[in-house]
Design an enzyme around this catalytic site. Structure first.
Site, PDB file in Angstrom:
ATOM      1  N   LYS A  24      45.060  45.844  48.864  1.00 53.62           N
ATOM      2  CA  LYS A  24      44.935  44.379  48.866  1.00 53.62           C
ATOM      3  C   LYS A  24      45.568  43.793  47.603  1.00 53.62           C
ATOM      4  CE  LYS A  24      40.955  42.438  47.343  1.00 53.62           C
ATOM      5  NZ  LYS A  24      41.181  41.422  46.294  1.00 53.62           N
ATOM      6  N   ASN A  25      45.246  44.385  46.461  1.00 50.22           N
ATOM      7  CA  ASN A  25      45.694  43.788  45.201  1.00 50.22           C
ATOM      8  C   ASN A  25      47.192  43.991  44.952  1.00 50.22           C
ATOM      9  OD1 ASN A  25      43.161  42.867  44.818  1.00 50.22           O
ATOM     10  ND2 ASN A  25      42.654  44.192  43.075  1.00 50.22           N
ATOM     11  N   CYS A 118      33.704  32.260  39.202  1.00 49.62           N
ATOM     12  CA  CYS A 118      33.666  33.516  39.932  1.00 49.62           C
ATOM     13  C   CYS A 118      32.426  34.284  39.502  1.00 49.62           C
ATOM     14  CB  CYS A 118      34.933  34.273  39.564  1.00 49.62           C
ATOM     15  SG  CYS A 118      35.026  35.904  40.210  1.00 49.62           S
ATOM     16  N   ARG A 123      36.956  33.369  34.231  1.00 53.65           N
ATOM     17  CA  ARG A 123      38.264  34.024  34.305  1.00 53.65           C
ATOM     18  C   ARG A 123      39.366  32.995  34.061  1.00 53.65           C
ATOM     19  NH1 ARG A 123      38.081  37.604  39.703  1.00 53.65           N
ATOM     20  NH2 ARG A 123      39.968  38.554  38.855  1.00 53.65           N
ATOM     21  N   ASP A 126      44.916  31.197  30.922  1.00 55.77           N
ATOM     22  CA  ASP A 126      45.754  30.807  29.779  1.00 55.77           C
ATOM     23  C   ASP A 126      46.945  31.741  29.578  1.00 55.77           C
ATOM     24  OD1 ASP A 126      43.485  32.554  29.162  1.00 55.77           O
ATOM     25  OD2 ASP A 126      44.254  32.585  27.118  1.00 55.77           O
ATOM     26  N   ASP A 310      37.152  47.598  38.661  1.00 56.42           N
ATOM     27  CA  ASP A 310      36.836  47.392  40.077  1.00 56.42           C
ATOM     28  C   ASP A 310      36.052  48.550  40.690  1.00 56.42           C
ATOM     29  OD1 ASP A 310      38.003  44.936  40.036  1.00 56.42           O
ATOM     30  OD2 ASP A 310      39.796  45.486  41.157  1.00 56.42           O
ATOM     31  N   ILE A 332      36.466  44.915  30.413  1.00 54.64           N
ATOM     32  CA  ILE A 332      37.427  43.956  30.999  1.00 54.64           C
ATOM     33  C   ILE A 332      36.724  42.640  31.317  1.00 54.64           C
ATOM     34  CG2 ILE A 332      39.154  43.571  32.800  1.00 54.64           C
ATOM     35  CD1 ILE A 332      39.836  46.033  31.196  1.00 54.64           C
ATOM     36  N   ARG A 402      36.158  40.710  52.307  1.00 54.42           N
ATOM     37  CA  ARG A 402      37.341  40.231  51.583  1.00 54.42           C
ATOM     38  C   ARG A 402      38.246  41.390  51.185  1.00 54.42           C
ATOM     39  NH1 ARG A 402      36.195  37.723  46.303  1.00 54.42           N
ATOM     40  NH2 ARG A 402      38.423  38.063  46.284  1.00 54.42           N
TER      41      ARG A 402
HETATM   42  C1  UD1 Z   1      43.078  41.674  38.775  1.00 52.88           C
HETATM   43  C2  UD1 Z   1      42.445  42.148  40.065  1.00 52.88           C
HETATM   44  C3  UD1 Z   1      40.947  42.373  39.876  1.00 52.88           C
HETATM   45  C4  UD1 Z   1      40.703  43.316  38.700  1.00 52.88           C
HETATM   46  C5  UD1 Z   1      41.415  42.813  37.446  1.00 52.88           C
HETATM   47  C6  UD1 Z   1      41.325  43.780  36.272  1.00 52.88           C
HETATM   48  C7  UD1 Z   1      43.794  41.152  41.814  1.00 52.88           C
HETATM   49  C8  UD1 Z   1      43.873  40.172  42.932  1.00 52.88           C
HETATM   50  N1  UD1 Z   1      42.665  41.162  41.094  1.00 52.88           N
HETATM   51  O1  UD1 Z   1      42.486  40.409  38.461  1.00 52.88           O
HETATM   52  O2  UD1 Z   1      40.441  42.936  41.080  1.00 52.88           O
HETATM   53  O3  UD1 Z   1      39.311  43.384  38.437  1.00 52.88           O
HETATM   54  O4  UD1 Z   1      42.823  42.618  37.735  1.00 52.88           O
HETATM   55  O5  UD1 Z   1      41.860  45.014  36.620  1.00 52.88           O
HETATM   56  O6  UD1 Z   1      44.696  41.911  41.588  1.00 52.88           O
HETATM   57  N2  UD1 Z   1      42.242  36.969  31.034  1.00 52.88           N
HETATM   58  C9  UD1 Z   1      42.349  35.943  30.125  1.00 52.88           C
HETATM   59  N3  UD1 Z   1      43.302  34.985  30.354  1.00 52.88           N
HETATM   60  C10 UD1 Z   1      44.144  35.007  31.434  1.00 52.88           C
HETATM   61  C11 UD1 Z   1      44.017  36.084  32.350  1.00 52.88           C
HETATM   62  C12 UD1 Z   1      43.056  37.046  32.120  1.00 52.88           C
HETATM   63  O7  UD1 Z   1      41.635  35.896  29.130  1.00 52.88           O
HETATM   64  O8  UD1 Z   1      44.976  34.125  31.579  1.00 52.88           O
HETATM   65  C13 UD1 Z   1      41.218  38.026  30.821  1.00 52.88           C
HETATM   66  C14 UD1 Z   1      40.221  38.115  31.970  1.00 52.88           C
HETATM   67  O9  UD1 Z   1      39.193  37.161  31.859  1.00 52.88           O
HETATM   68  C15 UD1 Z   1      39.755  39.539  31.842  1.00 52.88           C
HETATM   69  C16 UD1 Z   1      41.018  40.280  31.398  1.00 52.88           C
HETATM   70  O10 UD1 Z   1      41.873  39.270  30.842  1.00 52.88           O
HETATM   71  O11 UD1 Z   1      38.788  39.630  30.824  1.00 52.88           O
HETATM   72  C17 UD1 Z   1      41.759  41.000  32.491  1.00 52.88           C
HETATM   73  O12 UD1 Z   1      41.886  40.172  33.617  1.00 52.88           O
HETATM   74  P1  UD1 Z   1      43.150  40.229  34.586  1.00 52.88           P
HETATM   75  O13 UD1 Z   1      43.859  41.538  34.442  1.00 52.88           O
HETATM   76  O14 UD1 Z   1      43.957  39.003  34.401  1.00 52.88           O
HETATM   77  O15 UD1 Z   1      42.455  40.142  36.014  1.00 52.88           O
HETATM   78  P2  UD1 Z   1      43.126  39.521  37.303  1.00 52.88           P
HETATM   79  O16 UD1 Z   1      44.590  39.758  37.217  1.00 52.88           O
HETATM   80  O17 UD1 Z   1      42.641  38.130  37.497  1.00 52.88           O
END
Ligand code: UD1
Length: 423
Positions: A24-25, A118, A123, A126, A310, A332, A402
Site C-alpha cells: 500500500k505504502n 491522526c 504529523r 513542514d 508500522d 518515530i 485501510r
Molecule cells: C510513512 C508511512 C507510515 C509510516 C511512516 C514512518 C505512508 C503512506 N505512510 O508516513 O505508515 O509509519 O512513513 O515510517 O507511506 N515529520 C515531521 N515533519 C514532516 C514530516 C514528518 O516532523 O514534514 C516527522 C513525523 O511526525 C514523524 C517522522 O517525521 O515523527 C517520520 O514521519 P514520516 O516518515 O514523514 O511519515 P509519513 O511519510 O507521513
C-alpha cells in the site's frame, strides 16, 4: 462507512501458506507520481484496499481516469483539469499529500488540503513544504490548504530533508517527485531509505527520470523535460508480511509467506531470532516456525533499515506473551501507543514511561471487547486475539481494511477463527 466488527476465537495455532499483497505504502506515492507522466499508466500488484480507492477518487477529482481491475490499476493522466486535493479526501488519508509535488512539477501550481490530525499523534508536513520551497515553489497556507506556485518552473538545488525524527518517507517522495522535472541538478541529503521510496524512484526511472543513489540517504536527480507513462509492478507489502510473522510468532505457528522480500525485513527477522523464533528464506519468501516460550527482547523503532514503527504495535502484542520483560521504544511517532489500553483489556501487563513501554510477559491473554484506533494498532489487536483465550470482539475494523487486503480470509485459510459481522 460500514461499521464491521471481527469476532475472533482463540487460541489457535496458524499453519499453512499466505500470499502477501502488493505494498500500500509503495502504491500510493507511485499512483500520485503517474501525474508526472501524461498518458496511460498501468500499475500492477496493487492491493484492493480502501486507501487505494481514496487515492483513485482524489486523482479522478482532478481529471485523471482510473480503472482498478483485480490487482492492476490503469491511470490515465492525460488531462489534469484542476490541480486540487480536497480536504474531505486528504483528511481521511495523509498520503493524499503525495499529489503536491507531482502537481507542482507538472502544472506549476497546486492546492492541496493540509492533512488532518491522526490517532498516532501530530504529523506535520513542514519538511515537505521546506523541500518544495527550496526547489523554488512559493507556498502559502490558506483556509487549511497548501497553495503552491512555481511560476518560473522548479529549479534543482541541494536540499537537506532531515527532521526532528530523522528522514521523512512521504516528504522524500514529494520532493523527489517534484525534482525529477526541475531544471538542473538536485541533491537530496537525509533522504528516506525505506523500500517504498526506492520503489518510487525505480518507477520514476522507468518513466525516464535520471536519479542516482537510489536506496541511499543521498539522492541525486538530473531534471528532465518530460516523463513517459509506464507499466510498473509495486513491491510486496513488508508491513503485511511482518504482521503475519507476528501472527505466526504469537500462535506458535508455522507459516510460509509467499511474495515476500525478506531483505526488506532484516531488522524484524533479527528480533524474531532473538525471541527464539527462526525465520528462513525460501525461493519466493520465507518460512517461520514458532514453538516453545517466546524470549523477551528490546525493540527500538527507527527509520529503515531499523525496526519499522508500522510493526511496533503488532510486536508489542507478541511480547505480551514472552517469558520475561521487554522494553519497546518508539523513536518515530512518540505518541503511537493507542494499543496499550486495548491490549491491557486483554490482560497484558504494560507500563508506558514516555516513549518507552515496559512489557512484562504474562502466561496468557484473555479475550475482551476492544476498539481499533488506527491501522497498525488494530492489526495488533487481531494478532493478540489469535492467541487470547475466548472470543475477542474487535470494533471499528474499517481501520484494518485501510491497509490489509482480506485479512480475515487470509488468516482463516491458515487456521484462524475470525468472523466479520456488519453492525
Ligand atoms: C510513512 C508511512 C507510515 C509510516 C511512516 C514512518 C505512508 C503512506 N505512510 O508516513 O505508515 O509509519 O512513513 O515510517 O507511506 N515529520 C515531521 N515533519 C514532516 C514530516 C514528518 O516532523 O514534514 C516527522 C513525523 O511526525 C514523524 C517522522 O517525521 O515523527 C517520520 O514521519 P514520516 O516518515 O514523514 O511519515 P509519513 O511519510 O507521513
Amino acid at each position: 462507512m460500514a461499521l464491521d466488527i471481527f469476532k475472533i476465537t482463540g487460541p489457535v495455532s496458524l499453519a499453512g501458506a499466505v500470499t502477501i499483497s502488493g505494498s500500500k505504502n509503495a502504491a500510493l506515492p507511485i499512483m500520485a507520481a503517474t501525474i508526472l507522466a501524461p498518458g496511460k499508466n498501468t500499475l500492477l500488484g496493487i492491493p484492493n484496499l480502501s486507501d487505494i480507492s481514496v487515492m483513485c477518487k482524489l486523482m479522478e477529482d482532478m481529471g485523471c481516469k482510473t480503472n482498478a481491475d483485480g490487482g492492476s490499476i490503469a491511470i490515465d493522466t492525460t488531462n489534469i483539469e484542476k490541480p486540487f486535493g480536497d480536504y474531505e479526501i486528504v483528511r481521511k488519508m495523509r498520503a493524499g499529500v503525495c499529489v503536491l509535488g507531482p502537481l507542482l512539477a507538472r502544472q506549476g501550481r497546486a492546492e492541496v488540503s493540509m492533512p488532518g490530525g491522526c490517532a498516532i499523534g501530530y504529523r506535520p508536513v513542514d519538511i515537505h513544504l521546506r523541500g518544495l520551497q527550496e526547489l523554488g515553489a512559493k507556498i502559502e497556507l490558506k483556509n487549511g490548504y497548501i497553495v503552491a506556485h512555481a511560476n518560473g518552473g522548479l529549479k534543482g538545488t541541494n536540499i537537506f530533508l532531515g527532521g526532528p525524527f530523522g528522514s521523512s518517507v512521504l516528504a522524500t517522495a514529494n520532493v523527489l517527485s517534484a525534482a525529477v522535472l526541475a531544471k538542473g541538478k538536485t541533491v537530496i541529503e537525509s533522504a528516506a531509505c525505506e523500500p517504498e521510496v526506492t520503489d518510487l524512484a525505480n518507477c520514476l526511472v522507468k518513466m525516464g527520470a535520471k536519479i542516482s543513489g537510489i536506496g541511499s540517504p543521498q539522492l541525486t536527480i538530473h531534471g528532465v523535460k518530460h516523463l513517459n507513462p509506464v507499466e510498473y509492478t509495486v513491491i510486496p507489502d513488508r508491513i503485511e508480511a511482518g504482521t503475519f510473522l507476528a501472527a505466526a510468532a504469537i500462535t506458535k505457528g508455522k507459516l510460509k509467506l509467499k511474495n515476500c522480500r525478506l531483505e526488506h525485513l532484516m531488522a524484524v527477522v533479527d528480533k524474531l531470532r532473538s525471541m527464539n523464533i527462526p525465520v528462513e528464506e525460501t525461493q519466493d519468501g520465507c518460512e517461520i516456525s514458532s514453538n516453545g516460550r517466546i524470549q523477551p527482547t528490546d525493540i527500538t523503532t527507527l527509520p529503515y533499515p531499523g525496526f519499522p514503527t508500522d510493526l511496533q504495535a503488532q510486536f508489542m502484542a507478541v511480547l505480551c506473551l514472552a517469558n520475561g520483560n521487554s522494553v519497546i521504544t518508539e523513536k518515530i511517532f512518540p505518541d503511537r501507543f493507542m494499543h496499550i489500553a486495548e491490549l491491557s483489556r486483554m490482560a497484558a501487563n504494560l507500563r508506558k514511561e514516555g516513549p518507552h513501554v515496559i512489557v512484562s510477559g504474562v502466561e496468557k491473554l484473555i479475550a475482551a471487547p476492544v476498539m481499533a484506533s488506527d491501522l497498525r494498532a488494530s492489526a495488533a489487536l487481531v494478532v493478540a486475539a489469535l492467541a487470547a483465550y475466548g472470543q475477542t470482539v474487535v470494533n471499528r475494523v474499517y481501520h484494518i481494511d485501510r491497509g490489509y487486503e482480506k485479512i480475515e480470509e487470509k488468516l482463516n485459510a491458515v487456521g484462524a477463527k475470525i468472523e466479520r459481522q456488519s453492525v
